[in-house]
Motif scaffolding. Structure first.
Motif, PDB file in Angstrom:
ATOM      1  N   ALA A 216       0.849  -1.197   0.000  1.00 24.22           N
ATOM      2  CA  ALA A 216       0.000   0.000   0.000  1.00 24.22           C
ATOM      3  C   ALA A 216       0.880   1.242   0.000  1.00 24.22           C
ATOM      4  CB  ALA A 216      -0.908   0.010   1.231  1.00 24.22           C
ATOM      5  N   MET A 217       0.482   2.237  -0.784  1.00 25.79           N
ATOM      6  CA  MET A 217       1.238   3.490  -0.817  1.00 25.79           C
ATOM      7  C   MET A 217       1.256   4.173   0.540  1.00 25.79           C
ATOM      8  SD  MET A 217       0.411   5.338  -4.433  1.00 25.79           S
ATOM      9  CE  MET A 217       1.139   4.758  -5.967  1.00 25.79           C
ATOM     10  N   GLY A 218       0.156   4.041   1.276  1.00 26.59           N
ATOM     11  CA  GLY A 218       0.043   4.729   2.549  1.00 26.59           C
ATOM     12  C   GLY A 218       0.980   4.234   3.630  1.00 26.59           C
ATOM     13  N   LEU A 219       1.641   3.100   3.408  1.00 32.54           N
ATOM     14  CA  LEU A 219       2.608   2.624   4.399  1.00 32.54           C
ATOM     15  C   LEU A 219       3.878   3.462   4.400  1.00 32.54           C
ATOM     16  CD1 LEU A 219       2.251  -1.250   4.018  1.00 32.54           C
ATOM     17  CD2 LEU A 219       1.482   0.170   5.916  1.00 32.54           C
ATOM     18  N   ARG A 220       4.169   4.138   3.256  1.00 32.59           N
ATOM     19  CA  ARG A 220       5.320   5.051   3.152  1.00 32.59           C
ATOM     20  C   ARG A 220       6.595   4.398   3.668  1.00 32.59           C
ATOM     21  NH1 ARG A 220       4.823   7.315  -0.517  1.00 32.59           N
ATOM     22  NH2 ARG A 220       6.597   8.612   0.042  1.00 32.59           N
ATOM     23  N   LEU A 221       7.021   3.345   3.012  1.00 37.11           N
ATOM     24  CA  LEU A 221       8.179   2.581   3.470  1.00 37.11           C
ATOM     25  C   LEU A 221       8.984   2.113   2.260  1.00 37.11           C
ATOM     26  CD1 LEU A 221       9.156   1.573   6.295  1.00 37.11           C
ATOM     27  CD2 LEU A 221       8.066  -0.600   5.759  1.00 37.11           C
ATOM     28  N   ALA A 222      10.293   2.362   2.277  1.00 35.91           N
ATOM     29  CA  ALA A 222      11.169   1.853   1.224  1.00 35.91           C
ATOM     30  C   ALA A 222      12.468   1.376   1.847  1.00 35.91           C
ATOM     31  CB  ALA A 222      11.456   2.928   0.187  1.00 35.91           C
ATOM     32  N   TYR A 223      12.996   0.296   1.294  1.00 30.38           N
ATOM     33  CA  TYR A 223      14.279  -0.252   1.739  1.00 30.38           C
ATOM     34  C   TYR A 223      15.345   0.139   0.724  1.00 30.38           C
ATOM     35  CZ  TYR A 223      11.318  -3.021   4.813  1.00 30.38           C
ATOM     36  OH  TYR A 223      10.385  -3.416   5.757  1.00 30.38           O
ATOM     37  N   LEU A 224      16.450   0.654   1.240  1.00 30.81           N
ATOM     38  CA  LEU A 224      17.566   1.082   0.409  1.00 30.81           C
ATOM     39  C   LEU A 224      18.799   0.284   0.785  1.00 30.81           C
ATOM     40  CD1 LEU A 224      19.254   2.951  -1.425  1.00 30.81           C
ATOM     41  CD2 LEU A 224      19.237   4.659   0.424  1.00 30.81           C
ATOM     42  N   ALA A 225      19.310  -0.491  -0.177  1.00 28.63           N
ATOM     43  CA  ALA A 225      20.561  -1.220   0.019  1.00 28.63           C
ATOM     44  C   ALA A 225      21.692  -0.389  -0.562  1.00 28.63           C
ATOM     45  CB  ALA A 225      20.495  -2.587  -0.661  1.00 28.63           C
ATOM     46  N   ILE A 226      22.701  -0.115   0.236  1.00 24.93           N
ATOM     47  CA  ILE A 226      23.791   0.733  -0.213  1.00 24.93           C
ATOM     48  C   ILE A 226      24.965  -0.131  -0.686  1.00 24.93           C
ATOM     49  CG2 ILE A 226      23.064   2.541   1.374  1.00 24.93           C
ATOM     50  CD1 ILE A 226      25.450   1.846   3.119  1.00 24.93           C
ATOM     51  N   PRO A 227      25.862   0.424  -1.487  1.00 26.69           N
ATOM     52  CA  PRO A 227      26.968  -0.370  -2.038  1.00 26.69           C
ATOM     53  C   PRO A 227      27.929  -0.885  -0.970  1.00 26.69           C
ATOM     54  CG  PRO A 227      26.641   1.640  -3.304  1.00 26.69           C
ATOM     55  CD  PRO A 227      25.802   1.774  -2.070  1.00 26.69           C
ATOM     56  N   GLU A 228      28.659  -1.902  -1.339  1.00 31.78           N
ATOM     57  CA  GLU A 228      29.697  -2.453  -0.471  1.00 31.78           C
ATOM     58  C   GLU A 228      30.710  -1.367  -0.115  1.00 31.78           C
ATOM     59  OE1 GLU A 228      29.864  -7.004  -2.296  1.00 31.78           O
ATOM     60  OE2 GLU A 228      31.272  -5.474  -2.996  1.00 31.78           O
ATOM     61  N   GLY A 229      31.225  -1.455   1.089  1.00 32.44           N
ATOM     62  CA  GLY A 229      32.248  -0.504   1.511  1.00 32.44           C
ATOM     63  C   GLY A 229      31.713   0.749   2.159  1.00 32.44           C
ATOM     64  N   LEU A 230      30.391   0.916   2.174  1.00 31.29           N
ATOM     65  CA  LEU A 230      29.787   2.067   2.820  1.00 31.29           C
ATOM     66  C   LEU A 230      28.964   1.610   4.017  1.00 31.29           C
ATOM     67  CD1 LEU A 230      28.477   4.070  -0.277  1.00 31.29           C
ATOM     68  CD2 LEU A 230      30.557   4.504   1.041  1.00 31.29           C
ATOM     69  N   ALA A 231      28.815   2.493   4.988  1.00 29.08           N
ATOM     70  CA  ALA A 231      27.990   2.209   6.163  1.00 29.08           C
ATOM     71  C   ALA A 231      26.705   3.029   6.071  1.00 29.08           C
ATOM     72  CB  ALA A 231      28.743   2.558   7.447  1.00 29.08           C
ATOM     73  N   ALA A 232      25.586   2.370   6.258  1.00 36.15           N
ATOM     74  CA  ALA A 232      24.302   3.050   6.159  1.00 36.15           C
ATOM     75  C   ALA A 232      24.223   4.237   7.115  1.00 36.15           C
ATOM     76  CB  ALA A 232      23.170   2.059   6.425  1.00 36.15           C
ATOM     77  N   ALA A 233      24.758   4.068   8.309  1.00 41.57           N
ATOM     78  CA  ALA A 233      24.693   5.145   9.304  1.00 41.57           C
ATOM     79  C   ALA A 233      25.396   6.393   8.809  1.00 41.57           C
ATOM     80  CB  ALA A 233      25.300   4.672  10.618  1.00 41.57           C
ATOM     81  N   ASP A 234      26.519   6.227   8.115  1.00 37.14           N
ATOM     82  CA  ASP A 234      27.250   7.381   7.599  1.00 37.14           C
ATOM     83  C   ASP A 234      26.467   8.069   6.475  1.00 37.14           C
ATOM     84  OD1 ASP A 234      29.326   6.866   9.357  1.00 37.14           O
ATOM     85  OD2 ASP A 234      30.468   5.688   7.892  1.00 37.14           O
ATOM     86  N   VAL A 235      25.836   7.275   5.628  1.00 35.76           N
ATOM     87  CA  VAL A 235      25.071   7.835   4.520  1.00 35.76           C
ATOM     88  C   VAL A 235      23.890   8.643   5.029  1.00 35.76           C
ATOM     89  CG1 VAL A 235      23.630   7.244   2.528  1.00 35.76           C
ATOM     90  CG2 VAL A 235      25.783   6.020   2.911  1.00 35.76           C
ATOM     91  N   PHE A 236      23.253   8.164   6.098  1.00 39.31           N
ATOM     92  CA  PHE A 236      22.037   8.823   6.592  1.00 39.31           C
ATOM     93  C   PHE A 236      22.330   9.940   7.589  1.00 39.31           C
ATOM     94  CE2 PHE A 236      17.840   9.126   8.649  1.00 39.31           C
ATOM     95  CZ  PHE A 236      17.027   9.112   7.522  1.00 39.31           C
ATOM     96  N   ARG A 237      23.555  10.073   8.041  1.00 40.68           N
ATOM     97  CA  ARG A 237      23.869  11.039   9.099  1.00 40.68           C
ATOM     98  C   ARG A 237      23.391  12.453   8.813  1.00 40.68           C
ATOM     99  NH1 ARG A 237      28.527   9.251  10.215  1.00 40.68           N
ATOM    100  NH2 ARG A 237      27.798   8.065  12.021  1.00 40.68           N
ATOM    101  N   PRO A 238      23.505  12.984   7.570  1.00 37.73           N
ATOM    102  CA  PRO A 238      23.043  14.355   7.323  1.00 37.73           C
ATOM    103  C   PRO A 238      21.540  14.550   7.527  1.00 37.73           C
ATOM    104  CG  PRO A 238      24.512  13.623   5.571  1.00 37.73           C
ATOM    105  CD  PRO A 238      24.176  12.419   6.381  1.00 37.73           C
ATOM    106  N   HIS A 239      20.784  13.454   7.655  1.00 43.00           N
ATOM    107  CA  HIS A 239      19.326  13.555   7.729  1.00 43.00           C
ATOM    108  C   HIS A 239      18.779  13.207   9.111  1.00 43.00           C
ATOM    109  CE1 HIS A 239      19.533  13.771   3.343  1.00 43.00           C
ATOM    110  NE2 HIS A 239      20.348  12.740   3.406  1.00 43.00           N
ATOM    111  N   LEU A 240      19.638  13.141  10.112  1.00 43.19           N
ATOM    112  CA  LEU A 240      19.221  12.663  11.426  1.00 43.19           C
ATOM    113  C   LEU A 240      18.199  13.573  12.101  1.00 43.19           C
ATOM    114  CD1 LEU A 240      22.555  11.273  12.915  1.00 43.19           C
ATOM    115  CD2 LEU A 240      20.586   9.994  12.064  1.00 43.19           C
TER     116      LEU A 240
END
Length: 374
Positions: A216-240
């Protein structure tokens, strides 16, 4: 052709097919979740990027498409595909950079990129989507930072890249040191899909799978897999501190409940059945007009001859009470779009309303296609 106007029949929006099982699963699951003594504690705070369990659920959900269970620190959970795109583009690009996308693509990729000060160039397509030679030429000419594409059930053309084409696109991307954003929103609905671009190139591909088309669109949920060698926490840090980027906690709990049980798979299976039934109905009405579709597609793509204007067809349909979209809506740059229309088949709640809308579109196409060229 004159018809009484009531509320328009929406054949413009590709909604999830919403099989009856989804309603049953939702009712049952919300009761089960509500009985959990800790649920109110689990949803009382934000989840920037997703908690570890959310990211583990995401890894399980995308495994059939990426080929493995990814570590949780390679997964981000976002408030839908649009937010995932913002995260990636801000991480990889600076204002003035060039991004490349299919000549026709997800209609929000261009405004999102432009809002970040980026330049968008469309790359030519064929029956499989992005043409490798065309991508190579754009890379040599414009030195883009990345390619955005939908290899499986492309929106709007329904193109599906073969495994060999995917390997060729990866070769070009590596040769020119550009990243790939793979939008695989319909990957779970297309049973014959080749392995994802991420499976071919986990070192350079950013993989997005929203639940908006399966659930359902209303769930507003997406999974993002990032490339090898990167940490998800670092990628998302600017948006905390950007809570509009955070996935809804209750949605995370509901989807986790489904993925850990049997509901998620059953919803997808029944959705495929419903999509197939709607496609068959649509082709009965529009097949003679050259409509194209593939398993799992929530829409049809119709290329029109020169004597029939796609914009005129769209206007006539709207005047008759049906919303459809022309190719122009999906153009990512200022080049002339093809003369074509997209007809979505999952907006109407039932087959009766879908039949009514398709009948009107078929009548309009018949009238326009029968005209002699000026």
């Amino acid at each position: 052709m004159s018809r009484p106007r009531t509320s328009a029949i929406d054949l413009s929006t590709a909604l999830p097919p919403c099989p009856s099982f989804l309603g049953e699963a939702l009712s049952r699951s919300l009761v089960e979740l509500a009985s959990q003594s800790q649920l109110h504690w689990q949803i009382r705070k934000n989840r920037p990027g997703g908690e570890e369990r959310d990211r583990e659920i995401g890894s399980i959900w995308i495994k059939p498409r990426v080929g493995e269970i990814l570590p949780a620190d390679r997964i981000l959970v976002t408030n839908g595909t649009q937010n995932a795109l913002v995260v990636i583009l801000r991480h990889l690009c600076k204002p003035g950079d060039v991004v490349v996308a299919e000549k026709l693509a997800y209609l929000l990729i261009r405004p999102i990129a432009l809002s970040l000060g980026l330049i968008v160039i469309g790359v030519e397509m064929d029956a499989e989507g992005v043409e490798p030679a065309a991508l190579e030429a754009v890379c040599r000419r414009a030195s883009p930072k990345l390619l955005y594409c939908t290899p499986t059930v492309q929106n709007p053309t329904t193109a599906v890249m073969s495994a060999s084409r995917r390997a060729e696109i990866v070769r070009v991307a590596r040769a020119h040191n550009i990243a790939i954003i793979e939008d695989d929103v319909l990957g779970r609905l297309h049973p014959e899909a080749p392995p994802s671009l991420y499976a071919h190139a986990p070192d350079t591909t950013w993989y997005i799978m929203s639940v908006s088309k399966c659930f359902a669109m209303g769930l507003r949920l997406a999974y993002l897999a990032i490339p090898e060698g990167l940490a998800a926490a670092d990628v998302f840090r600017p948006h905390l501190r950007s809570s509009s980027m955070f996935a809804n906690s209750l949605s995370c709990e509901l989807v986790a409940h489904w993925v850990e049980g049997s509901n998620a798979g059953q919803i997808v299976d029944t959705a495929r059945v419903e999509v197939t039934a709607r496609q068959q109905l649509a082709l009965q009405h529009l097949g003679r007009s050259g409509a194209k579709t593939v398993p799992g597609a929530l829409h049809l793509w119709i290329e029109l001859p020169q004597n029939a204007s796609c914009d005129a067809v769209v206007e006539a349909a709207l005047a008759a009470g049906v919303q459809i979209r022309s190719a122009r809506v999906f153009s990512v740059d200022d080049q002339p779009p093809p003369n074509a229309i997209r007809v979505a088949i999952t907006g109407p709640q039932d087959h009766v309303q879908l039949h009514a809308g398709l009948s009107i579109v078929a009548e309009i196409l018949s009238a326009h296609l029968s005209h002699d060229p000026p």
